[in-house]
Design a protein around this motif. Structure first.
Motif, mmCIF file in Angstrom:
data_model
loop_
_atom_site.group_PDB
_atom_site.id
_atom_site.type_symbol
_atom_site.label_atom_id
_atom_site.label_comp_id
_atom_site.label_asym_id
_atom_site.label_seq_id
_atom_site.Cartn_x
_atom_site.Cartn_y
_atom_site.Cartn_z
ATOM 1 N N VAL A 164 0.839 -1.178 -0.124
ATOM 2 C CA VAL A 164 -0.054 -0.130 0.131
ATOM 3 C C VAL A 164 0.874 1.387 -0.026
ATOM 4 O O VAL A 164 0.566 2.336 -0.707
ATOM 5 N N TRP A 168 1.037 4.406 -2.466
ATOM 6 C CA TRP A 168 0.898 5.813 -2.169
ATOM 7 C C TRP A 168 1.934 6.682 -2.699
ATOM 8 O O TRP A 168 1.567 7.705 -3.237
ATOM 9 N N LEU A 251 -1.591 -0.735 -10.084
ATOM 10 C CA LEU A 251 -2.129 -1.316 -8.619
ATOM 11 C C LEU A 251 -2.286 -3.072 -8.663
ATOM 12 O O LEU A 251 -1.921 -3.801 -7.910
ATOM 13 N N ILE A 290 -8.570 -0.668 -2.199
ATOM 14 C CA ILE A 290 -7.570 -0.863 -3.168
ATOM 15 C C ILE A 290 -8.287 -1.095 -4.552
ATOM 16 O O ILE A 290 -8.294 -0.554 -5.842
ATOM 17 N N ARG A 312 -4.454 9.452 -3.806
ATOM 18 C CA ARG A 312 -3.598 9.508 -2.886
ATOM 19 C C ARG A 312 -4.130 9.926 -1.505
ATOM 20 O O ARG A 312 -3.686 9.210 -0.505
ATOM 21 N N ILE A 315 -5.631 6.663 -0.388
ATOM 22 C CA ILE A 315 -4.605 5.644 0.097
ATOM 23 C C ILE A 315 -3.986 6.084 1.600
ATOM 24 O O ILE A 315 -3.855 5.206 2.394
#
Ligand code: ADE
Length: 323
Positions: A164, A168, A251, A290, A312, A315
């Motif tokens: 994660v 980010w 991702l 996510i 952003r 996250i």
């Protein structure tokens, strides 16, 4: 006229600031970091003053790979057979890197050598190499529970939170690029570099773009088909919103630990696949929050996709939760 003179002077001055004297640069020709049709990247060492640090001295910057006034670097060089166009592109890239400015999640140029015969671009060294190979190396070492112990050396193991955090950092770097109206066009795990401390840096401004040509279509375009949005595939339209689409695919790469996207779909069938609603699945280790972001990245209409700074923010919330 005076104005022109001042401009020329200013240009020359700027150039001086970025210029590295070749006596201060050691290129380790036997240590190839990557190669491709248009450039080779070697490990290198810079001694003395680093232009990046001079240019940004007000930022009180440090470069992670400093050691006694020696800086580890990656040095990009044109191959021996480069033609005039390759040289021109290379000089454009130098000017682009100067304008890019410094951001912790975007690869920085440390300096350059603008010799007409053998120009060099010197960038930060990222000792853990590219994110795609990193994910594949660590595939069997993702710890799912907080209390799990790492069965091998501690730095082989990753937690979901590390993944994660990488996501980010890329969203942070892309917010910066988007704020400067810069479109990347080739955002993918192979173009993210990792430092020793697992800081992610967006790369490829020509540096990595030429390095893995097998990943591009052979049909002249060199396009990263499986990372491209519907409008990019259909109309060759690129924007920050097509970068957002690619970020969704990135991702997927992160949380699948480097799986190939759409392994059963041929490149030439990708547009039809997407138009009929085909999208990537939720990887096993991918948190729902996510996956929700990923799905929004793949909205057909660019305006329905989120901005990088929104993602952003979302996250950030995830990273701040206690797990
Ligand atoms: N490969 C390509 N660019 C690199 C960099 N800056 N650091 C390490 N490996 C690389």
């Amino acid at each position: 006229n005076n104005y022109m003179d001042i401009q020329a002077l200013a240009e020359a001055n700027k150039k001086d600031i970025w210029e590295i004297e070749t006596k201060n640069l050691l290129v380790q020709e036997d240590h190839l970091l990557g190669n491709g049709a248009f450039a080779n990247v070697y490990k290198g060492i810079v001694k003395g003053k680093i232009p990046l640090l001079v240019v940004n001295n007000s930022l009180n910057m440090t470069v992670e790979s400093e050691n006694n006034g020696h800086f580890e670097a990656a040095v990009k060089k044109l191959p021996a057979h480069a033609d005039e166009q390759n040289h021109l592109d290379f000089f454009h890239e130098i000017e682009f890197m100067k304008r890019l400015g410094h951001h912790p999640h975007v690869i920085s140029m440390l300096g350059c050598v603008s010799s007409p015969f053998e120009p060099l671009i010197v960038v930060e060294y990222c000792s853990r190499g590219d994110l795609l190979k990193f994910l594949r190396r660590h595939k069997d070492y993702v710890l799912l529970n907080k209390t799990d112990d790492c069965p091998v050396e501690a730095d082989m193991c990753l937690r979901i939170k590390d993944l994660v955090s990488i996501a980010w950092q890329v969203a942070d770097g892309m917010s910066y690029l988007a704020s400067k109206n810069f479109i990347h066009r080739d955002l993918a795990a192979r173009n993210i570099l990792l430092t020793k401390s697992l800081t992610a840096k967006i790369s490829d401004f020509g540096l990595c773009r030429y390095m893995d040509s097998a990943l591009y279509t052979a049909k002249g375009g060199r396009l990263p088909i499986k990372w491209m949005s519907i409008e990019a595939l259909k109309l060759y339209e690129f924007s920050s919103k097509s970068d957002v689409w690619s970020f969704g695919v990135l991702l997927f790469e992160i949380f699948s630990m480097g799986d190939v996207p759409y392994p059963t779909v041929q490149q030439m069938d990708m547009l039809d696949h997407l138009l009929s609603g085909g999208r990537l699945p939720q990887p096993i280790k991918c948190p729902n929050e996510i996956f929700n972001i990923m799905r929004k990245c793949w909205e057909e209409k660019p305006e329905d996709r989120p901005e990088f700074n929104e993602m952003r923010g979302e996250i950030t919330v995830m990273l701040n939760l206690d797990d």
